[in-house]
Every structure is written in structure tokens, then in C-alpha cells.
Design an enzyme around this catalytic site. Structure first.
Site, PDB file in Angstrom:
ATOM      1  N   GLU A 114       0.747  -1.296   0.090  1.00 37.04           N
ATOM      2  CA  GLU A 114      -0.002  -0.102   0.024  1.00 37.04           C
ATOM      3  C   GLU A 114       0.755   1.128   0.117  1.00 37.04           C
ATOM      4  OE1 GLU A 114      -2.149  -1.716   3.317  1.00 37.04           O
ATOM      5  OE2 GLU A 114      -3.954  -1.106   2.568  1.00 37.04           O
ATOM      6  N   GLU A 134      -3.341  -9.567   3.932  1.00 36.55           N
ATOM      7  CA  GLU A 134      -4.407  -9.564   5.268  1.00 36.55           C
ATOM      8  C   GLU A 134      -5.213 -10.624   5.382  1.00 36.55           C
ATOM      9  OE1 GLU A 134      -3.475  -7.103   2.963  1.00 36.55           O
ATOM     10  OE2 GLU A 134      -2.717  -5.426   3.807  1.00 36.55           O
TER      11      GLU A 134
END
Ligand code: COA
Length: 260
Positions: A114, A134
Site C-alpha cells: 500500500e 491481510e
């Protein structure tokens, strides 16, 4: 602020931010996030820096994610605040007003992927690996990944990465459009630097307005985006750089931009 988790330098109009927790594969703990925000805010204000290069320490990781040890205490409310905090830091990078190049020197996982996505251009070393793992922890990307990854590589490809948590290697990242270029690790910083130096030689009024206009594609429709483009084009036409750039072309010489 004295940096404990970053090495911050600048030379030749380029700022360098190196995340420096190699024993934890440069995982972003709270301190690293607040230092990142500070370092970029400093470069935003620094008139002698036009481009920033962001990388990680060591030969293994860019950033292997947010620090998982700090996730365990989160609940519904604090989790939301935690995600908003990380989003805020990465938004400072995307909206810096100066180009930021990610030199991805190894793992870019979770918050690391990210973070690279929040930069404007990504160069990867051959050993780099990208992923949003995640789901393996029972969470989703929370620092802008669900939004930026889908916008950059397309919804279907982002879905696959985010739903499986699978990593992609540097060549696959190149094929997906997740990175601009792949080079051997020893050439990574040299490649990022020569890209930065190329941008530094341009008129910075135009560079910054171009950054703003292209960033806006994530926020707006074609009509409003073009309206913004036209007004920023007008701002460029009122600049000294524009007069110098066009004059230099007609006089068959290199422009000497004053960045005004
Ligand atoms: N948060 C906290 N610590 C991390 C971390 C993270 N995201 N990623 C790596 N580390 C730490 C490890 O716990 C280990 O610390 P230790 O030596 O004190 O035990 C150290 O960094 C080295 O990592 P290790 O797992 O031993 O290296 P590896 O080469 O075997 O594996 C990875 C590398 C990247 C595959 C593995 O570290 C990993 O899966 N990391 C987590 C990735 C992730 O899920 N990120 C998203 C978080 S939201």
C-alpha cells in the site's frame, strides 16, 4: 523530530527516505508511521527538494507490512481509527505536491504494498515481491490498498491478490502494471536516481501541476478532470517556465527553468 526508524537525507534536489528496521523487515510500527509523515511533511516544505525517493534498508524487504505485533489489541472502533491513521500518512505521500518514487528493494507486503501504491512511480528490484496478505490475518488492506490497487491494476487483478493473499514477483508486477520497471537490485537506486534527476531538470511548475492533474483521475469523472486540466494548463501558461521553455525550443537551446 529525531528519526529512529528512518534514514532521511537529501542531495542534488532529491530527498531520500529509507525505512530502517531491517531486523523486522522494515515493518511499519506506530513510530515508523509518524516519522514517515514527518519526513514527508518536511520535504514538502523544503524548497531545495523537488523529488523524493522512498526505499527500505537491507536487501530483503521494502516494507513487510504494518507491524503485526501492534494489530492484536485492535477492536471494531480502534481498528477503524488505526486504518484512518495509516491512510492519512499515505495520503500525505500521494498528495505531497512533489513526485515520489518508490524504489522497491524486496518484500512489499500488506502496508508495504500500500505504501508503494501511494507513491507516484514504482521501480522494483528483481527480488521484489508484492502482496496483500491481510486475509491470512483475518483483516482486509486498510491503508488504501483496496482502492489504489484496483485503480492501478484493475478490479479483477486486485480482487485476486486481495482475496487470495498470494504474492506476485517483480516480473508479474511489471506485467500487471503494478510497477513501471524492474532492474537488478544493485542498479535499483541508480535507476530511481536517474529518473528523479530527469524530472528535476524539467520546469517544476509544470511537474507539480501535472502531478495534481493526474492524481485527480482517481477522484473525478472525465468532464470535471478535463475542466481541472484546462485551468491548470492556464496556470502553466502564466508561468515564467512556460516563457523560457517555449523560447528555448525556438532558439534551439536547453531551457533554464527558474521553477516559477
Ligand atoms: N510485522 C511484524 N514483524 C514482522 C513483519 C510484520 N509485518 N514481517 C516480518 N516481521 C519480523 C518477523 O517476525 C521476524 O522477527 P523476529 O526475527 O524477531 O522473529 C523478522 O521480521 C524476520 O522475518 P521472518 O518471518 O523470520 O523472515 P522470513 O524470510 O522467514 O519471511 C516474510 C519473510 C515477509 C514472508 C514473513 O516475514 C511474513 O510473512 N511477514 C508478514 C507479512 C504480512 O503478513 N504483512 C501484512 C501485515 S498486515
Amino acid at each position: 523530530m529525531e528519526f529512529q526508524t528512518l534514514i532521511v537525507e537529501s542531495r542534488n534536489r532529491v530527498g531520500y527516505v529509507r525505512i530502517n528496521r531491517p531486523d523486522k523487515l522494515n515493518a511499519l510500527n506506530a513510530r515508523a508511521k509518524s516519522e514517515l509523515e514527518q519526513a514527508f511533511e518536511d520535504f514538502k516544505k523544503n524548497p531545495s527538494v523537488d523529488v523524493v525517493i522512498l526505499t527500505g534498508s537491507g536487501e530483503k524487504a521494502f516494507v513487510a507490512g504494518t507491524d503485526i505485533a501492534e494489530l492484536t489489541v485492535l477492536n471494531t472502533e480502534s481498528g477503524k481509527t488505526f486504518a484512518e491513521g495509516g491512510q492519512g500518512v499515505f495520503n500525505v505521500i500521494e498528495n505531497l505536491g512533489k513526485p515520489v518514487i518508490a524504489a522497491v528493494n524486496g518484500y512489499a507486503l500488506g502496508g508495504g504494498c500500500e505504501l508503494a501504491l501511494a507513491c507516484h512511480i514504482r521501480i522494483a528490484s528483481e527480488n521484489a515481491r508484492f502482496g496483500q496478505p491481510e486475509v491470512n490475518l483475518g483483516i482486509i488492506p486498510g491503508y488504501g490498498g483496496t482502492q489504489r490497487l484496483a485503480r492501478l491494476v484493475g478490479k479483477g487483478r486486485a480482487m485476486e491478490m486481495i482475496l487470495t493473499g498470494d504474492q506476485v514477483d517483480a516480473q508479474e508486477a511489471l506485467r500487471l502494471g503494478l510497477v513501471n520497471k524492474v532492474v537488478p537490485l544493485p542498479e535499483l537506486m541508480k535507476t530511481a536516481e536517474s529518473l528523479a534527476q530527469k524530472i528535476v531538470t524539467k520546469g517544476q511548475v509544470a511537474v507539480r501541476l501535472a502531478l495534481k492533474a493526474v492524481n485527480m483521475t482517481q477522484e473525478t469523472n472525465l468532464t470535471d478532470g478535463q475542466a481541472l486540466e484546462a485551468s491548470l494548463f492556464g496556470v502553466c501558461c502564466g508561468s515564467e517556465d512556460f516563457k523560457e521553455g517555449t523560447k528555448a525550443f525556438l532558439e534551439k537551446r536547453k531551457p533554464e527553468f527558474k521553477n516559477k
